[in-house]
Design an enzyme around this catalytic site. Structure first.
Site, PDB file in Angstrom:
ATOM      1  N   GLN A   1      -8.817  -3.393   8.319  1.00  0.00           N
ATOM      2  CA  GLN A   1      -7.869  -2.829   9.276  1.00  0.00           C
ATOM      3  C   GLN A   1      -8.411  -1.570   9.937  1.00  0.00           C
ATOM      4  O   GLN A   1      -7.650  -0.752  10.460  1.00  0.00           O
ATOM      5  CB  GLN A   1      -6.544  -2.531   8.580  1.00  0.00           C
TER       6      GLN A   1
ATOM      7  N   ARG B   1       1.166  -8.252  11.008  1.00  0.00           N
ATOM      8  CA  ARG B   1       2.440  -7.528  11.135  1.00  0.00           C
ATOM      9  C   ARG B   1       3.611  -8.463  10.931  1.00  0.00           C
ATOM     10  O   ARG B   1       4.725  -8.049  10.637  1.00  0.00           O
ATOM     11  CB  ARG B   1       2.608  -6.887  12.529  1.00  0.00           C
TER      12      ARG B   1
ATOM     13  N   LYS C   1       0.811  -1.205   0.000  1.00  0.00           N
ATOM     14  CA  LYS C   1       0.000   0.000   0.000  1.00  0.00           C
ATOM     15  C   LYS C   1       0.850   1.263   0.000  1.00  0.00           C
ATOM     16  O   LYS C   1       0.681   2.140  -0.854  1.00  0.00           O
ATOM     17  CB  LYS C   1      -0.858  -0.091   1.259  1.00  0.00           C
ATOM     18  N   THR C   2       1.768   1.345   0.939  1.00  0.00           N
ATOM     19  CA  THR C   2       2.608   2.532   1.032  1.00  0.00           C
ATOM     20  C   THR C   2       3.448   2.692  -0.229  1.00  0.00           C
ATOM     21  O   THR C   2       3.651   3.792  -0.726  1.00  0.00           O
ATOM     22  CB  THR C   2       3.536   2.442   2.249  1.00  0.00           C
TER      23      THR C   2
ATOM     24  N   ASP D   1      -3.813   8.046   2.866  1.00  0.00           N
ATOM     25  CA  ASP D   1      -3.436   6.721   3.342  1.00  0.00           C
ATOM     26  C   ASP D   1      -4.439   6.261   4.402  1.00  0.00           C
ATOM     27  O   ASP D   1      -5.048   7.094   5.067  1.00  0.00           O
ATOM     28  CB  ASP D   1      -2.031   6.823   3.948  1.00  0.00           C
ATOM     29  N   GLU D   2      -4.614   4.977   4.564  1.00  0.00           N
ATOM     30  CA  GLU D   2      -5.484   4.425   5.619  1.00  0.00           C
ATOM     31  C   GLU D   2      -6.848   5.112   5.633  1.00  0.00           C
ATOM     32  O   GLU D   2      -7.305   5.588   6.674  1.00  0.00           O
ATOM     33  CB  GLU D   2      -4.827   4.588   6.999  1.00  0.00           C
TER      34      GLU D   2
END
Length: 663
Positions: A244, A598, A27-28, A213-214
């Site tokens: 998330q 994670r 994603k990033t 983002d997010e």
DNA sequence: TGGGGTGATATTTTT
DNA sequence: TATCACCCCA
């Protein structure tokens, strides 16, 4: 290399874009590559691109990564910041349109809580729960962008009516203080931009592409801000993952993901489902867990990294035992595999769980770093200093004044303060301004008046110097002459503590200095506002000396570690008690999902059979989430279900052991 | 200055 | 229960 979906997301610039990106799907990377693409291929000037995140850590990480890709001159003026910082930028351009003046202060939640407290009759001041409820309600209203007037149009219960009047007073007070709270940083820009199309047009021109983002973490007010800024054509890229979403308690609306499709009919939607982070078993576990939720968007993560190791489950006696086992395991794993400490993370639900781990780590002499917990700004000495600096910039800031005027003690007591408050309310001016009025000074005793005049004389001199001289020497002078060091020695029982506090004070000045060097065009009030939004710890965390990472599940979002310990897999802890009661299991499940995803290579879950909570020893049941994981992927350790006989036998042998020791 | 005793208090997540 | 603020005494 980017995969087909990632590439599509990066190169699509024809209209609004939503990227549904599962955990670990890059994603990033997509956001960063898209920024690069916009600048390099589409020739967007860097200053016209704005990327927003929700946490400082995420923003920091992004800046860090882009440094390695784009040379400095290519990225000059590129904005990567948190939502709140974006709001601050907007406010700073046109403060007067929001009923503010230059140099306004930002008050943190604690300050705000204290402010609300002053509105309540003394009898109620001590009821924390009550206080918290009021703050929560005000927060809900503000995030729905409701003004007190708007709220009053609804029919309200008696209790709500009372909170409403507090809300009104709260807002009025903030404005007279020339201060804003965190929610205002979003809310005020939204209302201002709605009212002033010319300003809005300017901002739309400035932000030619907005990356978020997010996105699942955005709340109502933030959604509004986005839709305003991107205009009808919708020049934005939103990235998010409803699985998330773990900030519902803070007003986050994961539905905002689907609202985008409603509000922007031309919205293109791209899913990223290949996971590059975790091995197969970890991913399977995460996938299976999340199927127990009803999700907005179906997705199935897959990985090419092979099955990897089993997920281990450590059953421990109690919290202490858990900490010892986890860390013993960590030590031996590190030795066997020659790993460095910063490849390990210990995750937990609540900050208080960190303590046990911290103790054991310290005992073993293992370097560790705790993210989150109490921030630097929670420290009294830092809050004191910030209050001084705030008052230096903004003499309307009564909250700062209240902190400053008798810290250190100057012999100005409660009576004087009361007289001053009354006088100031009558005059409708700030406490600091009124404190200098002769009409007020004549009302108080000689001794208090002398003290007050001394203080004002000292502080006014500083204010004058602030206008004319470089700020750092003035601040240093202030710290030296304010008698704060003596105050610290009086306050603490050990000189060690006092010294530590003093160090913190000088550190803070050092930080201000560094921030000034970095942004020479900023003045002290800009720096202060930046400091309120950035936790100093975040920055110092960049020192990448090797250490085991300890953090809450919330803080871990967006990060990855080769070896992860997810602790406290128990009912009432991982589905947290409050969430069970509030029927919010799904959010807790997502939290567990975040934790599991994670891990890159090895995931270890741990749980305790009993735990002390408050005064009582509490018997724990294993988390329901453990049952929701694929059993074949789990490897249990110490899962002997202790029958009463076994417990008795264990107790006896323990006793025998003790006797042996005593001999 | 530092040690030790007492009493109050906390327990979800963050900008 | 464990910690912390606070207080008193040496």
């Amino acid at each position: 290399m980017l995969n087909a979906q990632q590439k599509a997301a990066v190169t699509y610039t024809d209209g609004p874009l939503l990227v549904l990106a599962g955990a670990g799907s890059g994603k990033t990377r997509v956001i960063i590559q898209k920024i690069v693409h916009l600048i390099e291929q589409r020739h967007y000037p860097a200053p016209h691109i704005y990327a927003v995140t929700f946490t400082n850590k995420a923003a920091q990480e992004m800046k860090h990564r882009i440094q390695h890709i784009l040379p400095a001159e290519r990225r000059r003026g590129l904005k990567i910041a948190t939502f709140h910082t974006l709001g601050l930028h907007i406010l700073k351009q046109t403060p007067t349109l929001c009923d503010l003046h230059r140099g306004f202060s930002i008050m943190d939640s604690e300050d705000c809580l204290g402010l609300i407290q002053t509105f309540l009759p003394p009898a109620r001041k001590r009821d924390r729960e009550d206080l918290f409820r009021i703050q929560q309600q005000i927060f809900i209203w503000k995030n729905a962008l409701l003004t007190p007037e708007a709220v009053s149009k609804n029919s309200l219960s008696e209790e709500s009516l009372e909170i409403l009047s507090l809300f009104q007073r709260y807002q009025d007070t903030l404005r007279t203080y020339n201060a804003v709270d965190f929610d205002d940083l979003i809310g005020l820009p939204v209302t201002m931009l709605q009212k002033h199309p010319d300003v809005l047009a300017r901002w739309r021109q400035k932000i030619r592409h907005l990356l978020i983002d997010e996105y699942q973490d955005s709340n109502q007010a933030q959604y509004q801000l986005v839709t305003l800024l991107v205009g009808e054509q919708g020049a934005f890229t939103a990235v998010g993952d409803d699985s998330q979403s773990i900030y519902a308690w803070r007003g986050a609306k994961p539905e905002n993901l689907s609202h985008l499709a409603r509000d922007f009919p031309t919205l293109k939607c791209i899913k990223l489902e290949q996971n590059y982070r975790s091995t197969g078993r970890i991913l399977q576990a995460a996938n299976q867990l999340i199927t127990h939720n009803t999700s907005l968007y179906e997705k199935r993560l897959w990985s090419e990294l092979g099955p990897g190791d089993l997920i281990r489950v450590l059953c421990c006696k109690d919290g202490q035992d858990e900490a010892e086992q986890v860390i013993a395991d960590l030590i031996s794993h590190r030795l066997r595999h020659g790993q460095s400490y910063n490849h390990y993370a210990i995750l937990y639900r609540g900050n208080h769980q960190a303590r046990l781990f911290e103790n054991v780590l310290r005992l073993q002499g293992i370097p560790y770093r705790i993210t989150g917990g109490d921030s630097w700004f929670a420290r009294t000495e830092i809050k004191d200093m910030l209050a001084y600096m705030r008052l230096l910039c903004n003499i309307q800031d009564d909250t700062a004044f209240l902190r400053v005027f008798n810290t250190p003690k100057r012999g100005i007591g409660a009576t004087t303060l009361e007289t001053l408050s009354k006088y100031a309310r009558q005059k409708g001016q700030s406490l600091y301004v009124c404190a200098g009025h002769l009409a007020f000074l004549s009302q108080i005793h000689d001794k208090s008046r002398q003290a007050m005049e001394n203080f004002l004389g000292w502080f006014n001199a500083l204010r004058v110097r602030r206008q004319q001289e470089p700020i750092i020497p003035v601040l240093q002078e202030m710290v030296k002459t304010m008698g704060y060091e003596t105050h610290l020695y009086d306050l603490h029982d050990t000189s060690m503590k006092a010294q530590k506090c003093m160090e913190n004070v000088w550190d803070l000045i050092l930080w201000v200095e560094r921030l000034l060097e970095k942004k020479p065009e900023h003045d002290l009030s800009d720096i202060l506002n930046t400091l309120m939004l950035i936790d100093i710890m975040d920055q110092s965390n960049h020192s990448d000396q090797e250490a085991v990472q300890l953090m809450t599940l919330h803080a871990s979002k967006g990060l990855e570690f080769p070896f992860v310990y997810l602790s406290g897999m128990e009912e009432e802890l991982l589905p947290h008690r409050a969430s069970i009661e509030a029927d919010q299991i799904e959010e807790e499940r997502r939290l567990a999902y975040v934790g599991i995803t994670r891990a890159q290579r090895l995931l270890t879950l741990s749980l305790a059979k009993q735990r002390r909570r408050g005064g009582e020893l509490h018997q724990c049941t294993p988390s329901r989430f453990l049952d929701e994981l694929p059993e074949d992927n789990l490897e249990w350790y110490g899962r002997s279900v202790a029958t009463p006989e076994q417990s008795l036998a264990r107790a006896k042998s323990h006793l025998a052991g003790l006797k042996e020791l005593l001999k």
